[in-house]
Design a protein around this motif. Structure first.
Motif, PDB file in Angstrom:
ATOM      1  N   ILE A 118       0.837  -1.206   0.000  1.00 40.61           N
ATOM      2  CA  ILE A 118       0.000   0.000   0.000  1.00 40.61           C
ATOM      3  C   ILE A 118       0.868   1.251   0.000  1.00 40.61           C
ATOM      4  CG2 ILE A 118      -1.650   1.343   1.354  1.00 40.61           C
ATOM      5  CD1 ILE A 118      -2.862  -1.329   2.275  1.00 40.61           C
ATOM      6  N   ALA A 119       1.877   1.262   0.878  1.00 39.83           N
ATOM      7  CA  ALA A 119       2.785   2.415   0.941  1.00 39.83           C
ATOM      8  C   ALA A 119       3.507   2.609  -0.395  1.00 39.83           C
ATOM      9  CB  ALA A 119       3.796   2.221   2.063  1.00 39.83           C
ATOM     10  N   GLY A 120       3.890   1.466  -1.002  1.00 40.16           N
ATOM     11  CA  GLY A 120       4.589   1.545  -2.287  1.00 40.16           C
ATOM     12  C   GLY A 120       3.704   2.069  -3.396  1.00 40.16           C
ATOM     13  N   LEU A 121       2.439   1.592  -3.434  1.00 39.96           N
ATOM     14  CA  LEU A 121       1.514   2.040  -4.470  1.00 39.96           C
ATOM     15  C   LEU A 121       1.195   3.524  -4.330  1.00 39.96           C
ATOM     16  CD1 LEU A 121      -0.956  -0.984  -4.595  1.00 39.96           C
ATOM     17  CD2 LEU A 121       0.602  -0.247  -6.411  1.00 39.96           C
ATOM     18  N   ILE A 122       0.942   3.953  -3.088  1.00 37.24           N
ATOM     19  CA  ILE A 122       0.617   5.364  -2.859  1.00 37.24           C
ATOM     20  C   ILE A 122       1.814   6.259  -3.177  1.00 37.24           C
ATOM     21  CG2 ILE A 122       0.032   7.063  -1.065  1.00 37.24           C
ATOM     22  CD1 ILE A 122      -1.638   4.839   0.262  1.00 37.24           C
ATOM     23  N   LEU A 124       4.262   5.522  -5.193  1.00 38.79           N
ATOM     24  CA  LEU A 124       4.915   5.119  -6.442  1.00 38.79           C
ATOM     25  C   LEU A 124       5.281   6.308  -7.322  1.00 38.79           C
ATOM     26  CD1 LEU A 124       5.722   2.536  -7.930  1.00 38.79           C
ATOM     27  CD2 LEU A 124       3.506   2.574  -9.050  1.00 38.79           C
ATOM     28  N   SER A 125       4.349   7.255  -7.436  1.00 42.81           N
ATOM     29  CA  SER A 125       4.585   8.388  -8.326  1.00 42.81           C
ATOM     30  C   SER A 125       5.355   9.518  -7.654  1.00 42.81           C
ATOM     31  CB  SER A 125       3.239   8.929  -8.829  1.00 42.81           C
ATOM     32  OG  SER A 125       2.456   9.379  -7.735  1.00 42.81           O
ATOM     33  N   GLY A 126       5.601   9.379  -6.341  1.00 45.36           N
ATOM     34  CA  GLY A 126       6.242  10.454  -5.583  1.00 45.36           C
ATOM     35  C   GLY A 126       7.579  10.918  -6.143  1.00 45.36           C
ATOM     36  N   PRO A 127       8.563  10.009  -6.290  1.00 44.24           N
ATOM     37  CA  PRO A 127       9.864  10.449  -6.810  1.00 44.24           C
ATOM     38  C   PRO A 127       9.789  11.064  -8.206  1.00 44.24           C
ATOM     39  CG  PRO A 127      10.055   8.311  -5.759  1.00 44.24           C
ATOM     40  CD  PRO A 127       8.590   8.610  -5.848  1.00 44.24           C
ATOM     41  N   LEU A 128       8.968  10.452  -9.087  1.00 53.14           N
ATOM     42  CA  LEU A 128       8.828  10.992 -10.442  1.00 53.14           C
ATOM     43  C   LEU A 128       8.182  12.372 -10.411  1.00 53.14           C
ATOM     44  CD1 LEU A 128       9.087  10.676 -13.483  1.00 53.14           C
ATOM     45  CD2 LEU A 128       6.914   9.442 -13.498  1.00 53.14           C
ATOM     46  N   LEU A 129       7.103  12.520  -9.616  1.00 57.09           N
ATOM     47  CA  LEU A 129       6.424  13.807  -9.500  1.00 57.09           C
ATOM     48  C   LEU A 129       7.358  14.845  -8.876  1.00 57.09           C
ATOM     49  CD1 LEU A 129       3.848  15.433  -9.858  1.00 57.09           C
ATOM     50  CD2 LEU A 129       3.044  14.579  -7.652  1.00 57.09           C
ATOM     51  N   GLY A 130       8.098  14.411  -7.846  1.00 59.61           N
ATOM     52  CA  GLY A 130       9.073  15.312  -7.229  1.00 59.61           C
ATOM     53  C   GLY A 130      10.131  15.755  -8.223  1.00 59.61           C
ATOM     54  N   GLY A 131      10.590  14.812  -9.056  1.00 59.39           N
ATOM     55  CA  GLY A 131      11.573  15.156 -10.089  1.00 59.39           C
ATOM     56  C   GLY A 131      11.025  16.126 -11.111  1.00 59.39           C
ATOM     57  N   LEU A 132       9.741  15.960 -11.489  1.00 57.91           N
ATOM     58  CA  LEU A 132       9.097  16.879 -12.430  1.00 57.91           C
ATOM     59  C   LEU A 132       8.991  18.292 -11.830  1.00 57.91           C
ATOM     60  CD1 LEU A 132       6.243  14.606 -13.819  1.00 57.91           C
ATOM     61  CD2 LEU A 132       8.069  15.662 -15.178  1.00 57.91           C
ATOM     62  N   ALA A 216      12.609   9.212 -12.097  1.00 60.47           N
ATOM     63  CA  ALA A 216      12.083   8.169 -12.980  1.00 60.47           C
ATOM     64  C   ALA A 216      12.685   6.809 -12.635  1.00 60.47           C
ATOM     65  CB  ALA A 216      12.378   8.521 -14.432  1.00 60.47           C
ATOM     66  N   ILE A 217      13.976   6.768 -12.345  1.00 57.38           N
ATOM     67  CA  ILE A 217      14.624   5.507 -11.958  1.00 57.38           C
ATOM     68  C   ILE A 217      14.003   4.977 -10.675  1.00 57.38           C
ATOM     69  CG2 ILE A 217      16.774   4.540 -11.040  1.00 57.38           C
ATOM     70  CD1 ILE A 217      18.286   6.199 -13.101  1.00 57.38           C
ATOM     71  N   SER A 218      13.784   5.862  -9.712  1.00 53.47           N
ATOM     72  CA  SER A 218      13.215   5.453  -8.430  1.00 53.47           C
ATOM     73  C   SER A 218      11.774   4.966  -8.592  1.00 53.47           C
ATOM     74  CB  SER A 218      13.264   6.617  -7.435  1.00 53.47           C
ATOM     75  OG  SER A 218      12.724   6.241  -6.195  1.00 53.47           O
ATOM     76  N   SER A 219      10.946   5.741  -9.312  1.00 53.50           N
ATOM     77  CA  SER A 219       9.531   5.359  -9.495  1.00 53.50           C
ATOM     78  C   SER A 219       9.397   4.108 -10.355  1.00 53.50           C
ATOM     79  CB  SER A 219       8.754   6.517 -10.132  1.00 53.50           C
ATOM     80  OG  SER A 219       8.600   7.581  -9.227  1.00 53.50           O
ATOM     81  N   GLY A 220      10.170   4.035 -11.428  1.00 54.91           N
ATOM     82  CA  GLY A 220      10.096   2.875 -12.318  1.00 54.91           C
ATOM     83  C   GLY A 220      10.494   1.586 -11.623  1.00 54.91           C
ATOM     84  N   SER A 221      11.562   1.637 -10.851  1.00 48.99           N
ATOM     85  CA  SER A 221      11.997   0.449 -10.119  1.00 48.99           C
ATOM     86  C   SER A 221      11.002   0.101  -9.020  1.00 48.99           C
ATOM     87  CB  SER A 221      13.395   0.682  -9.529  1.00 48.99           C
ATOM     88  OG  SER A 221      13.388   1.775  -8.632  1.00 48.99           O
ATOM     89  N   SER A 222      10.400   1.124  -8.406  1.00 51.13           N
ATOM     90  CA  SER A 222       9.424   0.890  -7.333  1.00 51.13           C
ATOM     91  C   SER A 222       8.201   0.129  -7.843  1.00 51.13           C
ATOM     92  CB  SER A 222       8.977   2.211  -6.708  1.00 51.13           C
ATOM     93  OG  SER A 222      10.054   2.852  -6.057  1.00 51.13           O
ATOM     94  N   LEU A 223       7.784   0.417  -9.078  1.00 48.43           N
ATOM     95  CA  LEU A 223       6.631  -0.272  -9.660  1.00 48.43           C
ATOM     96  C   LEU A 223       6.874  -1.774  -9.704  1.00 48.43           C
ATOM     97  CD1 LEU A 223       3.921  -0.338 -11.121  1.00 48.43           C
ATOM     98  CD2 LEU A 223       5.140   0.127 -13.264  1.00 48.43           C
TER      99      LEU A 223
END
Length: 344
Positions: A118-122, A124-132, A216-223
């Motif tokens: 659950i924590a991972g799914l919620i 998941l987009s955090g690092p990518l969104l933070g990077g954006l 992107a690396i963090s979010s992609g690997s997290s998925l």
């Protein structure tokens, strides 16, 4: 997940602190956290775990405000580390105590897996969104978003029960012969967690030098890791947890040494995925066994012992990187101490 990955880079790249200053910041953080953990346990046992976590939220918010205004007011990094250490103590000690007390022994591995999933799914987009946000806006905007979300996180606490548990802790507990193997295992665990959370992002950024790519690396690997986590959680209740930990610890150790040779974005991504899957094999059963062991003794005392032991591993990690002036020495240290998981 929005900001945690980028805090060391904020200090290094945006505010131009040296690597040594950042490492000393984290050493200070964990020294204070280790000292404060028994105090946090006593506070949370008296006011209830619910209110301890509740109090930690404005302190976390103060930490982000201090970071937000650091360039303007030049706050001492030691003071910022102190604030974060207090917040961590008031949050994590009651959090783990609650989970140890209320999770089901027979299904604890699955429940840890559900929590992580659950924590991972919620997140998941955090690092990518933070990077954006960092790519197209700035850190100030990111701090504001994180602060708002942090305040909103208080709401569910008002629906939680007030739980009190008697807290006692003696420093002699750490040095008991019967706890020595657990101490080494926690040292290795603490070193790996902060190598992944702090040393690795700095290392990756030194190669690719873009916040968006790092996110992107963090979010992609997290998925990929999230898809694997729930399966491991359920499997850890059916199979021998120690066997999973042994296999995972060897794979994690191999991962840390592979990072020494990763030079491109694709190599880094593949190794991060490999590490995430391998560490999950350790992390889920390791956490489940931690809660099992805590329930067999004084719950809060064992969990304070855990936090102090983790801090020792983290302090040793940053001290070694500081003394060698090489990020890769952190990978070597974590690669060796990852094998300590097998002692648990």
């Amino acid at each position: 997940s929005l900001i945690g990955l980028f805090i060391p880079l904020y200090l290094l790249k945006e505010l131009n602190y040296s690597l040594n200053q950042v490492l000393i910041f984290y050493i200070t953080l964990y020294v204070i956290f280790a000292i404060f953990s028994p105090v946090a346990a006593k506070i949370s046992s008296k006011i209830s775990f619910k209110y301890s976590i509740l109090i930690s939220i404005p302190i976390y918010l103060s930490f982000y405000i201090l970071l937000y205004t650091l360039k303007q007011y030049n706050w001492p990094l030691s003071f910022i580390a102190f604030v974060l250490a207090i917040a961590n103590g008031l949050f994590w000690i009651p959090f783990h105590t609650e989970f140890a007390k209320f999770s089901d022994h027979k299904h604890r591995g699955e429940e840890v897996g559900v929590w992580y999933t659950i924590a991972g799914l919620i997140g998941l987009s955090g690092p990518l969104l933070g990077g954006l946000i960092l790519t197209y806006l700035n850190f100030n905007f990111l701090f504001i978003i994180v602060s708002i979300l942090l305040l909103l996180s208080v709401i569910p606490l008002f629906f939680a029960q007030q739980i009190h548990t008697k807290a006692k802790f003696s420093i002699k507990y750490i040095f008991k012969k019967s706890h020595f193997k657990d101490l080494l295992a926690f040292i290795g665990y603490g070193a790996s967690v902060d190598t992944a959370a702090i040393i690795l992002p700095i290392f990756i950024f030194s190669i690719i030098a873009r916040y968006l790519y790092l996110g992107a690396i963090s979010s992609g690997s997290s998925l990929i890791v999230v898809l694997f986590t729930y399966f491991i959680g359920r499997s850890s209740d059916s199979f021998n947890k120690k066997n999973l930990i042994r296999a995972g610890s060897i794979l994690v150790a191999i991962c840390w040494f592979i990072f020494l040779f990763a030079k491109s974005a694709m190599q880094l991504f593949a190794t991060v995925v490999f590490f995430g899957v391998s560490f999950t094999m350790v992390d889920v059963p390791f956490s489940a066994m931690t809660y099992n062991k805590a329930n067999k003794s004084n719950v809060i005392e064992y969990l304070v012992f855990r936090e102090i032991s983790l801090c020792i591993g983290r302090i040793l990690l940053f001290a070694i990187v500081l003394l060698t002036a090489k990020l890769t020495s952190g990978f070597i240290f974590s690669g060796i101490t990852s094998l300590f998981y097998m002692l648990f």
